[in-house]
Scaffold this motif. Sequence first.
Motif, PDB file in Angstrom:
ATOM      1  N   TRP A 213      -6.938 -12.580  33.358  1.00  0.00           N
ATOM      2  CA  TRP A 213      -7.197 -13.727  32.641  1.00  0.00           C
ATOM      3  C   TRP A 213      -8.962 -14.327  32.678  1.00  0.00           C
ATOM      4  N   ARG A 216     -11.022 -11.982  31.135  1.00  0.00           N
ATOM      5  CA  ARG A 216     -10.404 -11.403  29.716  1.00  0.00           C
ATOM      6  C   ARG A 216     -11.006 -12.876  28.693  1.00  0.00           C
ATOM      7  N   PHE A 217     -11.105 -13.823  29.737  1.00  0.00           N
ATOM      8  CA  PHE A 217     -11.759 -14.700  28.341  1.00  0.00           C
ATOM      9  C   PHE A 217     -12.721 -15.524  29.661  1.00  0.00           C
ATOM     10  N   GLN A 220     -14.422 -17.930  27.416  1.00  0.00           N
ATOM     11  CA  GLN A 220     -13.376 -18.836  27.224  1.00  0.00           C
ATOM     12  C   GLN A 220     -12.615 -19.265  27.542  1.00  0.00           C
ATOM     13  N   LYS A 223      -9.101 -21.579  27.609  1.00  0.00           N
ATOM     14  CA  LYS A 223      -8.473 -20.798  27.891  1.00  0.00           C
ATOM     15  C   LYS A 223      -8.253 -20.127  29.100  1.00  0.00           C
ATOM     16  N   ARG A 224      -9.059 -19.702  30.031  1.00  0.00           N
ATOM     17  CA  ARG A 224      -9.525 -18.973  31.105  1.00  0.00           C
ATOM     18  C   ARG A 224      -8.520 -20.280  32.481  1.00  0.00           C
TER      19      ARG A 224
END
Length: 395
Positions: A213, A216-217, A220, A223-224
């Motif tokens: 996670w 990927r984020f 962001q 979201k992370r």
Amino acid sequence: MDPLSWSGIFLQMVQQFAAPLIAVAVTFAISIVFKRRLGLYGKLFDSVIGMIGLALVLFWVFTAFFAGALDMVGTHDPLDQSAMMKKALPGEPYTKLIGEPDPNAGAHYLLGGDNLGRDVFSRVVDGSIKVMLIAPFATIFAFMVGITLGLPAGYYGGRFDTVLSFLANLVLAFPVILLFYLLVTPEIKETLIPRIMAGTLFIFPIVFLTVLWNSRFRTQASKRNLYVGITLVVGTWIYLGIAWDADPTGIISFPPNLLVVFVSVVFVNSPTVFRIVRGLALDIKTRDYVAAAQTRGEGPWYIMLWEILPNARGPLLVDFCLRIGYTTILLGTLGFFGLGLESESADWGKMIIDGRRLLSANILHIAIPPALALLSLVLGLNFLADGLREESLRD
């Protein structure tokens, strides 16, 4: 009540397996309709071998689900013993001792009774639950360990790779059956070794998902933080329960016998998965799309998890299916030697060894059903792996 004929036994077994068979048929129908939208899984339905393998695997998956979660499929309690049903032939009507209540009046022992008077059919069905609880989930844990360590070992190389490769080779130097046999002996179970191994190995899924996670984020933050927070809270809760039996709510707990078998499967399979992932990472990191991601300024873990890992999915999926099959055989072998799960557990390997002793007396119905169940599941996994390999090569 009269015994059932072989045609009656077959029809009754079809009736008992109705829910799993319908679930397999519905899954196939939906998958075939939407197969062009389902990626590699959808392409599996272009392979006859893959479809046969998937059908066999799904049959046992749904059998375990309906038997374990909904108490369906089986006709009797797999641990219930009846002195009147010892070595009963297939199709014999169920009877208890004279004068005792008969809660299963009207039911038959579809595949006969074992040497303790337990229903062979219900024990085979219950044995599928044990296999489906251990083999797939332990293999998933082993893959998370192997991926978390194998990707950076192959991507970075150097001393980190050298040390991890040495440790993996050290474990792989032992014969798998012997190592498995040593890990599940009663003497090991009585020590803290299984708990320490569980505490070490079971931390990797939390690490894997957290890094996944975060990479990927990473741009962001909301979201992370949400995904990482949920992973840490839920993951730590599950980790404390299954690894240390220290769930503060008391909801999650792992039986000691099940834990030691589960940990042994993860420990034995992790080094092999590590070597496969490391080899794939060494090859894929030289590709142009990895260089393009590096040029864009992507971080190393983003490249490993979102560029290298997806492009290694074909070989990993094939190995995953084969490894579940190997694990199933290992569990059956342990049960054959009387190790692993509880002695009264409906374990396919234990059922085979119990029935083997009676083969010389032409009593075949105790050993053959669990042997066929084990054969069909492993055969299905091998066919599924062949189908995935065939379609991944075309991809």
